[in-house]
Motif scaffolding. Structure first.
Motif, mmCIF file in Angstrom:
data_model
loop_
_atom_site.group_PDB
_atom_site.id
_atom_site.type_symbol
_atom_site.label_atom_id
_atom_site.label_comp_id
_atom_site.label_asym_id
_atom_site.label_seq_id
_atom_site.Cartn_x
_atom_site.Cartn_y
_atom_site.Cartn_z
ATOM 1 N N GLU A 119 0.828 -1.216 0.000
ATOM 2 C CA GLU A 119 0.000 0.000 0.000
ATOM 3 C C GLU A 119 0.855 1.256 0.000
ATOM 4 O OE1 GLU A 119 -3.350 0.283 2.641
ATOM 5 O OE2 GLU A 119 -3.724 -1.871 2.496
ATOM 6 N N ILE A 217 -13.131 -1.352 9.495
ATOM 7 C CA ILE A 217 -13.252 -1.245 8.053
ATOM 8 C C ILE A 217 -14.165 -2.364 7.561
ATOM 9 C CG2 ILE A 217 -12.011 -1.307 5.868
ATOM 10 C CD1 ILE A 217 -9.491 -0.553 7.632
ATOM 11 N N GLY A 219 -15.893 -5.366 5.884
ATOM 12 C CA GLY A 219 -15.403 -6.476 5.076
ATOM 13 C C GLY A 219 -13.974 -6.865 5.366
ATOM 14 N N LEU B 92 -4.820 -1.574 -3.259
ATOM 15 C CA LEU B 92 -5.723 -0.483 -2.883
ATOM 16 C C LEU B 92 -5.523 -0.168 -1.410
ATOM 17 C CD1 LEU B 92 -9.029 -1.513 -4.693
ATOM 18 C CD2 LEU B 92 -7.357 0.203 -5.396
ATOM 19 N N PHE B 93 -5.834 1.072 -1.028
ATOM 20 C CA PHE B 93 -5.728 1.456 0.377
ATOM 21 C C PHE B 93 -6.916 0.854 1.117
ATOM 22 C CE2 PHE B 93 -4.048 5.165 -2.103
ATOM 23 C CZ PHE B 93 -2.734 4.717 -2.056
ATOM 24 N N SER B 94 -6.648 -0.068 2.025
ATOM 25 C CA SER B 94 -7.737 -0.894 2.561
ATOM 26 C C SER B 94 -8.680 -0.133 3.492
ATOM 27 C CB SER B 94 -7.168 -2.132 3.257
ATOM 28 O OG SER B 94 -6.131 -1.762 4.116
ATOM 29 N N HIS B 95 -8.249 1.028 3.973
ATOM 30 C CA HIS B 95 -9.127 1.785 4.876
ATOM 31 C C HIS B 95 -9.924 2.859 4.143
ATOM 32 C CE1 HIS B 95 -5.563 4.150 4.338
ATOM 33 N NE2 HIS B 95 -6.060 5.164 5.019
ATOM 34 N N MET B 96 -9.894 2.824 2.828
ATOM 35 C CA MET B 96 -10.635 3.828 2.057
ATOM 36 C C MET B 96 -11.590 3.144 1.091
ATOM 37 S SD MET B 96 -7.725 6.524 0.955
ATOM 38 C CE MET B 96 -6.648 7.287 2.158
ATOM 39 N N TYR B 138 -15.610 -0.822 0.423
ATOM 40 C CA TYR B 138 -14.189 -0.901 0.756
ATOM 41 C C TYR B 138 -13.551 -2.031 -0.066
ATOM 42 C CZ TYR B 138 -14.897 2.437 4.478
ATOM 43 O OH TYR B 138 -15.174 3.589 5.158
ATOM 44 N N ALA B 140 -12.040 -4.695 0.592
ATOM 45 C CA ALA B 140 -12.339 -6.055 1.024
ATOM 46 C C ALA B 140 -13.751 -6.491 0.626
ATOM 47 C CB ALA B 140 -12.144 -6.180 2.529
ATOM 48 N N GLN B 141 -14.587 -5.528 0.215
ATOM 49 C CA GLN B 141 -15.954 -5.872 -0.186
ATOM 50 C C GLN B 141 -16.087 -5.996 -1.702
ATOM 51 O OE1 GLN B 141 -17.544 -2.343 1.794
ATOM 52 N NE2 GLN B 141 -18.723 -3.666 3.142
#
Lengths: 222, 253
Positions: A119, A217, A219, B92-96, B138, B140-141
């Motif tokens: 990231e 966050i 998912g 990808l930035f996982s918190h966005m 997000y 992860a979704q």
């Protein structure tokens, strides 16, 4: 036992609440110092060049490697020798805060280094500067990861603020001791103190759990 | 006047732990061209891409991007903002959310006002076929294919002059590979300049203006896809392609 507990609560309730207030002041202020300091140290250790890294490392080892009580005595008794005089509560806040900074630095540092480099690489590829990557990519994720351990630290500080007793700061423990010697109801008073500590520790961890849920966050499974 | 070459790489060397990973790579990329790099794992393909936008700093050589010597620039982040990079694992930035991922560079690097960045990000997401109901999800979704398309949108939104793709489909299953290759093919048709490291020889056949075969830090063969993929001269390249053709059943014989 029950009636004595009630007696102490009713007669000295106000005094206990004042002690509790001081305990809270010490806890919150030293936690804030610890968090701010810890954040800076962690960032220095992960992010900056040699000299800063060494300083940060030495700080952590120094404050982790000596007892908190020694640090407190140092602030309260040794600093006046060089002309810095502080009252008991302030001394406690400084000592506990500086100590906590060392621990919080380690919690935040490990969270920072657990963020996948992929990231960070992606952020560089967009043209973000190092500072922006720290602010927008690393810290938001690191804080989320560190919440459980940072909560632990808050509960720990809440209980261990009782060492302020040794420099006569009138926090909960000190007030309890005062009431106990006055009433000779040692067991009852300390049971009452224990209940108060437990109650607010649970409140603290519930608040933390709420924050954790709020920041989760969707998912994302860690 | 714009020179035809957008990127010139000259005698590029990179050593990792004392071992040469890139051994004097020289090539150039014209505006609007799609260059495909093929080769086995460990050939130095990813390192080469990372050297171009200085995620990895090369030890020797020159990189001229848009008329400027990249290695002499001190504000490397400004150069990077003009080159997109699409990663194998999307990154990808996982918190966005998807939208925030695309907006970040616009707001923080291009200093665009929020509402303008949002508009631009939405356009980019639409362009890669990410529908409105996915914008606030997000990473992860999202499915892998969706994540990679968001990553392409994130690169596209910056209006780069060049996009570097590092095995963009290697982590995806076939159906999702199609999604991503389809987007890339449309970009190529729209004359986006691209360097694509991939194992998708079908894609290379259709889209590449030139194919380079990299092994052991050197370019062993380069030329039009029909030559390098179907009729390579180099023995090593021939062996590799024979196996690729077997895997992809593309033996035109």
């Amino acid at each position: 036992m029950i009636s004595e507990l009630l007696y102490v609560s009713l007669k000295y309730g106000l005094l206990l609440l004042e002690g509790l207030r001081t305990t809270f002041i010490i806890t919150i202020a030293s936690y804030a110092i610890g968090f701010a300091g810890g954040l800076c140290i962690a960032i220095a250790r992960v992010f900056f060049h040699k000299i800063l890294k060494v300083f940060a490392g030495v700080y952590v080892e120094l404050f982790r490697g000596t007892p908190m009580l020694v640090q407190l005595f140092f602030v309260y008794y040794a600093l006046p020798e060089i002309g810095i005089r502080v009252d008991p509560v302030t001394a406690s806040i400084i000592a506990i805060g500086l100590n906590s900074a060392a621990y919080q630095a380690e919690y935040i540092r490990s969270a920072l280094s657990s963020i996948p480099y992929s990231e960070i690489e992606a952020a560089y590829s967009l043209g973000l500067t190092k500072l922006n990557i720290l602010i927008y990519i690393m810290l938001p994720q690191a804080i989320r990861i560190a919440i459980p351990t940072l909560t632990n630290e808050a509960i720990y500080l809440f209980k261990y603020s009782s060492i302020a007793y040794f420099v006569t700061a009138s926090e909960l423990m000190y007030v309890g001791k005062l009431i106990a010697t006055r009433t000779f109801l040692y067991v009852e008073v300390y049971v009452l103190l224990a209940l108060l500590y437990i109650l607010f520790s649970i409140v603290l961890s519930e608040i933390a759990r709420y924050i954790e849920r709020k920041l989760q966050i969707p998912g994302y499974v860690t | 006047m714009l020179k035809e070459e957008l990127l010139i790489v000259e005698d590029l060397w990179k050593f990792i732990d004392g071992k040469p990973v890139l051994k004097g790579i020289t090539f150039d990329v014209s505006r609007g061209e799609t260059k495909v790099i093929l080769g086995p794992s460990g050939a130095g393909k990813s390192t080469l891409l990372r050297c171009i936008n200085l995620l990895v700093v090369p030890d020797r050589g020159r990189i001229i991007f848009d008329g400027e010597d990249v290695l002499k620039r001190r504000d490397i982040h400004n150069v990077r903002s003009k080159m997109g990079f699409v990663f194998q694992h999307f990154n990808l930035f996982s918190h966005m959310t998807a939208l925030e991922n695309v907006m970040l560079g616009l707001v923080k690097v291009k200093k665009m006002p929020k509402h303008e960045a949002e508009k631009k990000a939405k356009e980019a997401l639409m362009a890669v076929g990410i529908a409105e109901e996915l914008w606030n999800r997000y990473p992860a979704q999202l499915s892998g294919g969706q994540q990679q398309r968001v990553a392409i949108a994130r690169a596209l939104a910056m209006e780069p002059k060049l996009i570097l793709f590092d095995e963009p489909t290697s982590a995806l299953d076939p159906e999702l590979i199609w999604e991503v290759l389809n987007v890339m093919e449309r970009l190529a048709k729209a004359k986006m300049t691209m360097i694509v490291v991939t194992h998708e020889i079908g894609f290379a056949m259709r889209v590449a203006s030139e194919v380079m075969f990299l092994d052991d830090g050197m370019i062993l063969e380069r030329g039009p896809p029909e030559q390098v993929i179907l009729n390579p001269c180099n023995e090593r390249v021939k062996r590799f392609m024979d196996r690729m053709k077997y895997v992809y059943s593309l033996d035109t014989g």
